[in-house]
Design a protein around this motif. Structure first.
Motif, PDB file in Angstrom:
ATOM      1  N   LYS A 335       1.785   2.854  12.193  1.00  0.00           N
ATOM      2  CA  LYS A 335       2.228   1.885  11.192  1.00  0.00           C
ATOM      3  C   LYS A 335       1.051   1.339  10.398  1.00  0.00           C
ATOM      4  N   MET A 336      -0.014   0.960  11.097  1.00  0.00           N
ATOM      5  CA  MET A 336      -1.169   0.406  10.410  1.00  0.00           C
ATOM      6  C   MET A 336      -1.886   1.473   9.604  1.00  0.00           C
ATOM      7  N   ARG A 337      -2.011   2.680  10.169  1.00  0.00           N
ATOM      8  CA  ARG A 337      -2.690   3.765   9.427  1.00  0.00           C
ATOM      9  C   ARG A 337      -1.951   4.057   8.128  1.00  0.00           C
ATOM     10  N   GLN A 338      -0.626   4.114   8.188  1.00  0.00           N
ATOM     11  CA  GLN A 338       0.150   4.397   6.984  1.00  0.00           C
ATOM     12  C   GLN A 338       0.064   3.235   5.989  1.00  0.00           C
ATOM     13  N   VAL A 429       4.745  -7.231   3.955  1.00  0.00           N
ATOM     14  CA  VAL A 429       4.900  -6.026   4.768  1.00  0.00           C
ATOM     15  C   VAL A 429       4.866  -6.452   6.230  1.00  0.00           C
ATOM     16  N   SER A 430       5.971  -6.229   6.964  1.00  0.00           N
ATOM     17  CA  SER A 430       6.043  -6.656   8.358  1.00  0.00           C
ATOM     18  C   SER A 430       6.908  -5.691   9.153  1.00  0.00           C
ATOM     19  N   ASP A 431       6.676  -5.649  10.474  1.00  0.00           N
ATOM     20  CA  ASP A 431       7.460  -4.758  11.323  1.00  0.00           C
ATOM     21  C   ASP A 431       8.196  -5.502  12.436  1.00  0.00           C
ATOM     22  N   GLY A 432       8.196  -6.828  12.405  1.00  0.00           N
ATOM     23  CA  GLY A 432       8.853  -7.538  13.490  1.00  0.00           C
ATOM     24  C   GLY A 432       9.216  -8.953  13.129  1.00  0.00           C
ATOM     25  N   ASP A 433       9.890  -9.623  14.049  1.00  0.00           N
ATOM     26  CA  ASP A 433      10.302 -11.004  13.859  1.00  0.00           C
ATOM     27  C   ASP A 433       9.154 -11.951  14.188  1.00  0.00           C
ATOM     28  N   PRO A 434       9.214 -13.186  13.681  1.00  0.00           N
ATOM     29  CA  PRO A 434       8.151 -14.155  13.981  1.00  0.00           C
ATOM     30  C   PRO A 434       8.113 -14.509  15.465  1.00  0.00           C
ATOM     31  N   THR A 435       6.905 -14.635  15.997  1.00  0.00           N
ATOM     32  CA  THR A 435       6.726 -15.004  17.411  1.00  0.00           C
ATOM     33  C   THR A 435       5.796 -16.189  17.577  1.00  0.00           C
ATOM     34  N   VAL A 436       5.151 -16.605  16.483  1.00  0.00           N
ATOM     35  CA  VAL A 436       4.175 -17.694  16.542  1.00  0.00           C
ATOM     36  C   VAL A 436       4.497 -18.672  15.422  1.00  0.00           C
ATOM     37  N   GLY A 437       4.236 -19.969  15.664  1.00  0.00           N
ATOM     38  CA  GLY A 437       4.510 -20.974  14.652  1.00  0.00           C
ATOM     39  C   GLY A 437       6.006 -21.191  14.521  1.00  0.00           C
ATOM     40  N   ASP A 491       5.778   9.927   6.633  1.00  0.00           N
ATOM     41  CA  ASP A 491       5.669   9.658   5.203  1.00  0.00           C
ATOM     42  C   ASP A 491       5.853   8.180   4.873  1.00  0.00           C
ATOM     43  N   ALA A 492       5.584   7.297   5.846  1.00  0.00           N
ATOM     44  CA  ALA A 492       5.715   5.857   5.592  1.00  0.00           C
ATOM     45  C   ALA A 492       4.797   5.407   4.459  1.00  0.00           C
ATOM     46  N   ALA A 493       3.609   5.975   4.375  1.00  0.00           N
ATOM     47  CA  ALA A 493       2.682   5.603   3.297  1.00  0.00           C
ATOM     48  C   ALA A 493       3.280   5.933   1.939  1.00  0.00           C
ATOM     49  N   GLU A 494       3.921   7.079   1.828  1.00  0.00           N
ATOM     50  CA  GLU A 494       4.543   7.458   0.567  1.00  0.00           C
ATOM     51  C   GLU A 494       5.722   6.541   0.254  1.00  0.00           C
ATOM     52  N   GLN A 495       6.453   6.121   1.272  1.00  0.00           N
ATOM     53  CA  GLN A 495       7.545   5.158   1.049  1.00  0.00           C
ATOM     54  C   GLN A 495       6.998   3.848   0.494  1.00  0.00           C
ATOM     55  N   LEU A 496       5.901   3.375   1.045  1.00  0.00           N
ATOM     56  CA  LEU A 496       5.282   2.144   0.557  1.00  0.00           C
ATOM     57  C   LEU A 496       4.797   2.301  -0.884  1.00  0.00           C
ATOM     58  N   ARG A 497       4.145   3.432  -1.157  1.00  0.00           N
ATOM     59  CA  ARG A 497       3.657   3.664  -2.520  1.00  0.00           C
ATOM     60  C   ARG A 497       4.820   3.773  -3.499  1.00  0.00           C
ATOM     61  N   SER A 498       5.885   4.448  -3.081  1.00  0.00           N
ATOM     62  CA  SER A 498       7.048   4.615  -3.952  1.00  0.00           C
ATOM     63  C   SER A 498       7.667   3.269  -4.295  1.00  0.00           C
ATOM     64  N   PHE A 499       7.773   2.400  -3.284  1.00  0.00           N
ATOM     65  CA  PHE A 499       8.306   1.066  -3.563  1.00  0.00           C
ATOM     66  C   PHE A 499       7.403   0.327  -4.550  1.00  0.00           C
ATOM     67  N   TYR A 500       6.115   0.380  -4.336  1.00  0.00           N
ATOM     68  CA  TYR A 500       5.199  -0.334  -5.228  1.00  0.00           C
ATOM     69  C   TYR A 500       5.305   0.193  -6.655  1.00  0.00           C
ATOM     70  N   ARG A 501       5.439   1.514  -6.809  1.00  0.00           N
ATOM     71  CA  ARG A 501       5.563   2.080  -8.155  1.00  0.00           C
ATOM     72  C   ARG A 501       6.776   1.511  -8.882  1.00  0.00           C
ATOM     73  N   GLN A 502       7.818   1.189  -8.142  1.00  0.00           N
ATOM     74  CA  GLN A 502       9.015   0.644  -8.769  1.00  0.00           C
ATOM     75  C   GLN A 502       8.778  -0.739  -9.369  1.00  0.00           C
ATOM     76  N   VAL A 503       7.851  -1.505  -8.811  1.00  0.00           N
ATOM     77  CA  VAL A 503       7.626  -2.881  -9.285  1.00  0.00           C
ATOM     78  C   VAL A 503       6.251  -3.056  -9.914  1.00  0.00           C
ATOM     79  N   SER A 504       5.513  -1.974 -10.080  1.00  0.00           N
ATOM     80  CA  SER A 504       4.124  -2.083 -10.547  1.00  0.00           C
ATOM     81  C   SER A 504       4.003  -2.213 -12.051  1.00  0.00           C
ATOM     82  N   SER A 505       5.086  -1.961 -12.782  1.00  0.00           N
ATOM     83  CA  SER A 505       4.983  -1.986 -14.241  1.00  0.00           C
ATOM     84  C   SER A 505       6.102  -2.833 -14.838  1.00  0.00           C
ATOM     85  N   PRO A 506       6.009  -4.160 -14.726  1.00  0.00           N
ATOM     86  CA  PRO A 506       7.024  -5.025 -15.345  1.00  0.00           C
ATOM     87  C   PRO A 506       6.881  -5.028 -16.857  1.00  0.00           C
ATOM     88  N   LEU A 507       7.987  -4.824 -17.548  1.00  0.00           N
ATOM     89  CA  LEU A 507       7.947  -4.773 -19.012  1.00  0.00           C
ATOM     90  C   LEU A 507       8.550  -6.010 -19.664  1.00  0.00           C
TER      91      LEU A 507
END
Length: 1013
Positions: A335-338, A429-437, A491-507
């Protein structure tokens, strides 16, 4: 589709299959109930006529497959089960698809066996019908309110048959499953579902999952696309079925596409030595549509309208992004590597107009920078190094991390660090529920809502299935963002990049789409916070009865440094006439799309409702629409019954065991345990699924018994009321088009004829400029106000006689104080300010405002440019027949005499802003008896002039109206200062430099030269 033989000797195989399903955490609701089939035959033909779908199979294809069977290449069998045919047909009309999956399966054995019909469907689709025919007994599906369907099912449960949906841990699909226990014979299945295709990264994508379970004698996929505006590109990548590449046949015209996939049994084998296993993969078709203008596309059909808005050719807005990254112990490993890999590419996308920072959190919260920094290469490099050195450990303190991110944006906004027209967002970007605070999800949600400003947005990315995705989706939707699940695989890294591409160019920001009052009703969401490049905004509604056949929409929005007002109109009868003549169109698309969008938005609204009473009210609205339009939703059920209602199946929703804080389910699904003496099968329990979605496009089903007879269940009466975001009627905003110009003004038309109006003398003087194509003529050059108007000549296609006519092909208005240029051509209008570039077509009425400059575009007619309400220039468009052997499209210019220039103004037209003394005498009949001749005295020059006329095309673009004037020969020599060649400049933004003393009125009238800006 999967065919499974479950005779008494296959108990172990069944238990093994169920165990595997449980291990994969799928919710599987299939079971067998004791009973025999009855041989009812009534109404079979009627049903087949009602639900028949035309699926074309080529004669050559059929003969080839029949030949294979005759030569001994028989369809494979699994314990006597043969899949005889498997056909999928999708009809896509204006981005809305209706898909039909049909299959014919034969039990060729000697004993009763279980046959399964399994179809994977997109998660955002709504099932609309399911029918089956088992040895002549026809079952027809219908969508009903849940309690009614349960009662009917309890009255006459089908014996030996079940239906349901499996929620699989896949990215985009879930599975519809039906199982029937039948004696030898043929089963025919037919499933229907509908969905709207969403535009992402510049295209629409339609996906079909194909898995008949074995080789099939007759396998066929047909996708028919019809887009009224035209189709610009179509692809069938099918990356998950590479071994079948080249077998898809795509034929297309301007606005229609037919993609066909009809492999023979030999071609279905995924390897040369594979004899049984057939196709198992995803068939994908991608396409995009023609867009004539930035105002959008308005379509009307079947009493409903759909407005599509996807402008392009606009410069992106600056971004301010705070990346909030979970680095708790659960993120260790892939998860962290991706995430690190994705962040490397995402950070590279930032530029000097953007601001950003990074917050990483576990039980503590750390900031890479306490303040937003510019996205320079140096800052990006330092941020990438920081990301690479993160080592996950500890707990999860989401609340404090989000609070810190909002504080960072608020501080930057208060200090004026960020552009007020920029887009500010937090990407979590998170993979779990809050456990602190703070760990209570509802409290975190309230905290974020309280501190978020209206101009900020929150986007949530949930990695894997340990995170409460429902919470992430709620907190994003409530703060003008969206959520997406990231699947923790290679391909989690590509999923993250794909999501960012969707919001990276606000017109655009603050988009509102409106309609004239009393023209429409029941409008879906028509106000949007942002529009991103490559996406699309869609608004739908009902069209009210009117005396006119025209519907108009008005769109307002803010772009980089400019405000837009766009107008679109359409004929309300035209599209229905076209659809009636198309064989494979989806004629009810507009009505179904309106219902689809409305139900989706109501489900989203319900997930954000704060009280049980509000939830119940919204649920009733969903029920009314879902039953009327036959959508299977979390609040309706699919009842499948035989003719006469003697046997029934039911598909229903269970409660998701991982529902989080904000479940949108209406109650628990009830699973049934049954036994089959014939098959020797005991009770089968449903499996365990994943977390629920805040906006469940299609959730898992279970098979549920009811308790009462149909006659005892009252009909549910619900009056549909628009949700808060609906405007039943919306007033049309006032048009920004400037008022009409004065009747007598200075004009340049045709090749090019100058008509200079002299108000004090009540006289018009004409002259021609005979120059060459490509030359740029200066018309107005006013260094005092910083305004210059230049025009570039374009030549006709060929000479007429010995003369090649020239016309204005491009006209440029440049406003130097703001560095703003408006370049008007015959195909588009471009607006540039040295940093941003925007482009608009002639195809839609539009008002654009930036830095004191207003551009009013009248569709296919003219453009009026107004600078600081002091200077106006109108450009008229002339279109000619494209195949004309000589003529070309050109522009006319109209400039009023009351423009407030400075005394330093000059140019071919500007020099007459302070009127020159002109006297006419010795008027006499000329060589042409229709044209008098005279002597003109102007600027100390004595000129021979001829009385004639030119054309003003403002009121009649075809014939024009006559303007009588005195014509000065030799390209205006003696009437204009210097020779006309002195007004030729090298660039569209070039000024003139004047030499010599001013005249008695302070007007420079001597030699001129070019000054390049």
């Amino acid at each position: 589709m999967l065919c499974q033989a479950n005779g008494p000797g296959n108990m172990k195989n069944l238990l093994l299959l169920l165990g595997l399903l449980l291990l994969h955490q799928n919710q599987c609701f299939e079971f067998v109930i004791d009973g025999e089939w009855e041989g009812e035959m009534s109404g079979v033909q009627d049903h087949r006529e009602r639900h028949r779908r035309t699926i074309l199979t080529g004669q050559q294809q059929q003969q080839q497959q029949d030949s294979q069977i005759q030569q001994g290449f028989q369809p494979p069998m699994a314990d006597g089960i043969i899949v005889k045919s498997y056909k999928v047909e999708s009809r896509i009309t204006s981005r809305f698809s209706h898909t039909t999956v049909t299959s014919s399966v034969e039990n060729s054995g000697t004993t009763a066996q279980s046959i399964s019909f399994n179809v994977q469907i997109p998660k955002h689709a709504f099932i609309t019908n399911f029918t089956m025919n088992v040895n002549g007994v026809t079952f027809v599906g219908s969508v009903k309110e849940k309690t009614v369907a349960r009662s009917l099912y309890a009255e006459a449960r089908a014996r030996g048959k079940v239906a349901g949906i499996v929620r699989a841990n896949s990215q985009d699909m879930e599975t519809f499953k039906t199982e029937v226990h039948v004696p030898p014979g043929i089963c025919e299945f037919e499933l229907h579902y509908q969905e709207m295709l969403h535009r992402k990264l510049g295209f629409y994508e339609h996906t079909l999952y194909l898995n008949p379970g074995m080789l099939v004698a007759h396998f066929q996929v047909d996708v028919y696309i019809y887009e009224p505006q035209g189709i610009t590109m179509v692809e069938t990548p099918n990356t998950r079925m590479t071994y079948f590449s080249g077998q898809t046949i795509v034929t297309s015209t301007k606005n229609k596409v037919h993609a066909s996939f009809k492999p023979t049994m030999m071609q279905q084998r995924f390897c040369e030595n594979c004899s049984a296993k057939g196709i198992d993969g995803v068939f994908t078709i991608k396409y995009d549509v023609e867009r004539d203008n930035n105002a959008g596309e308005l379509q009307v059909s079947d009493g409903h309208f759909v407005k599509f808005f996807a402008p392009s050719s606009l410069s992106p807005l600056p971004k301010n992004i705070v990346f909030v990254i979970d680095v708790s112990g659960s993120m260790w490993g892939i998860k962290m590597r991706q995430t690190v890999e994705a962040m490397q590419a995402i950070l590279d996308d930032l530029n000097m107009d953007d601001h950003f920072s990074i917050i990483d959190f576990n039980h503590n919260v750390r900031c890479w920078s306490d303040e937003l920094v510019i996205g320079s290469s140096i800052q990006v490099a330092e941020a990438k190094t920081y990301i690479q050195n993160i080592r996950p450990n500890g707990g999860t303190n989401i609340n404090e991390a989000l609070m810190r991110a909002v504080q960072m944006l608020v501080k930057a906004s208060n200090q004026g660090v960020i552009d007020p027209r920029s887009v500010s967002m937090i990407i979590l970007v998170s993979d779990g529920d809050p456990t602190v605070g703070e760990i209570k999800l509802s409290t975190i949600q309230k905290n974020v809502k309280r501190v978020m400003r209206e101009e900020f947005s929150l986007y949530s990315l949930g990695i894997g299935f340990d995170v409460d995705f429902d919470f992430l989706e709620r907190i994003a939707m409530e703060n003008r963002g969206m959520a997406q699940r990231i699947y923790a695989n290679h391909d989690a890294a590509e999923q993250l990049r794909s999501f960012y591409r969707q919001v990276s160019s606000p017109l655009l920001r603050r988009i509102t789409i409106q309609f004239p009052e009393d023209s429409v009703s029941d409008v879906t969401q028509n106000r949007f916070d942002k529009y991103f490049s490559g996406s699309e905004l869609v608004v739908a509604g009902k069209v009210l009865t009117s005396d006119t056949n025209t519907l108009t929409s008005f769109t307002t929005a803010s772009a980089a440094r400019l405000d837009l007002s766009l107008e679109t109109e359409t004929d309300t009868t035209e599209l229905d006439a076209k659809l009636a003549n198309l064989q494979h169109s989806f004629t009810g698309f507009a009505r179904q799309m309106w219902a689809y969008i409305t139900v989706k938005q109501l489900i989203a609204e319900r997930s954000l409702a704060t009280t049980a009473a509000k939830k119940r009210k919204i649920t009733q609205k969903i029920l009314t629409l879902a039953v009327e339009h036959q959508f299977v939703t979390p609040f309706t059920a699919l009842l499948v019954e035989s003719e006469g209602g003697s046997e029934r199946l039911l598909a229903d929703f269970p409660r998701d065991p991982r529902h989080g804080c904000c479940s949108v389910g209406v109650g628990s699904g009830i699973s049934v345990a049954g036994g089959s003496a014939a098959a020797g099968i005991g009770a089968v329990a449903p499996g365990v699924g994943g977390p629920a979605s805040a906006v469940p496009a299609a959730s898992p089903f279970s098979v549920v018994p009811g308790a009462s007879a149909f006659s005892g269940v009252p009909s549910l009466r619900v009056v549909y009321e628009p949700p808060p975001w609906v405007q039943v009627t919306t007033p049309a905003p006032p048009s920004g088009v400037d008022g009409a110009l004065p009747e007598r003004i200075t004009i340049v038309e045709n090749d090019p004829h100058f008509i200079v109006h002299l108000p004090r003398s009540n006289m018009d003087v004409c002259f021609n400029i005979d120059s060459e194509p490509g030359h740029i003529l200066n018309l107005v050059s006013d260094i005092g106000t910083g305004v210059v108007v230049n025009a570039q000549l374009v030549g006709s296609k060929r000479a007429k006689g010995n003369k090649l006519n020239t016309y204005f092909g491009v006209i440029s208005i440049y406003y130097q104080p703001e560095g703003l240029s408006v370049v008007i051509g015959t195909d588009h209008i471009a607006l540039a300010d040295g940093k941003n570039n925007h482009s608009f077509t002639w195809g839609a009425t539009a008002d654009i405002t930036q830095d004191g400059v207003k551009i009013a575009i009248a569709k296919d007619s003219h453009v009026t440019v107004t600078i600081n309400n002091d200077i106006r220039v109108m450009v008229l468009l002339h279109r000619v027949w494209k195949k004309h052997p000589v003529n070309v499209d050109f522009l006319g210019l109209y400039i009023p005499n009351d423009n407030n220039y400075s005394p330093l103004v000059h140019g071919l037209i500007g020099q007459f802003s302070l009127e020159t003394e002109v006297s006419i005498y010795n008027v006499h009949q000329g060589a042409d008896p229709l044209k008098n001749e005279a002597t003109m005295v102007v600027k100390g020059n004595t000129l021979a002039v001829t009385r004639g006329w030119q054309k003003d095309y403002r009121h009649d673009k075809k014939h024009g109206s006559d303007v009588y004037c005195w014509f000065v020969h030799n390209s205006g020599k003696g009437f204009i200062d210097s020779h006309y060649t002195s007004y030729i400049v090298p660039h569209l933004t070039s000024f003139l430099q004047m030499h010599g003393a001013p005249n008695s009125k302070g007007h420079m009238t001597q030699e001129v030269e070019m000054v390049d800006t």
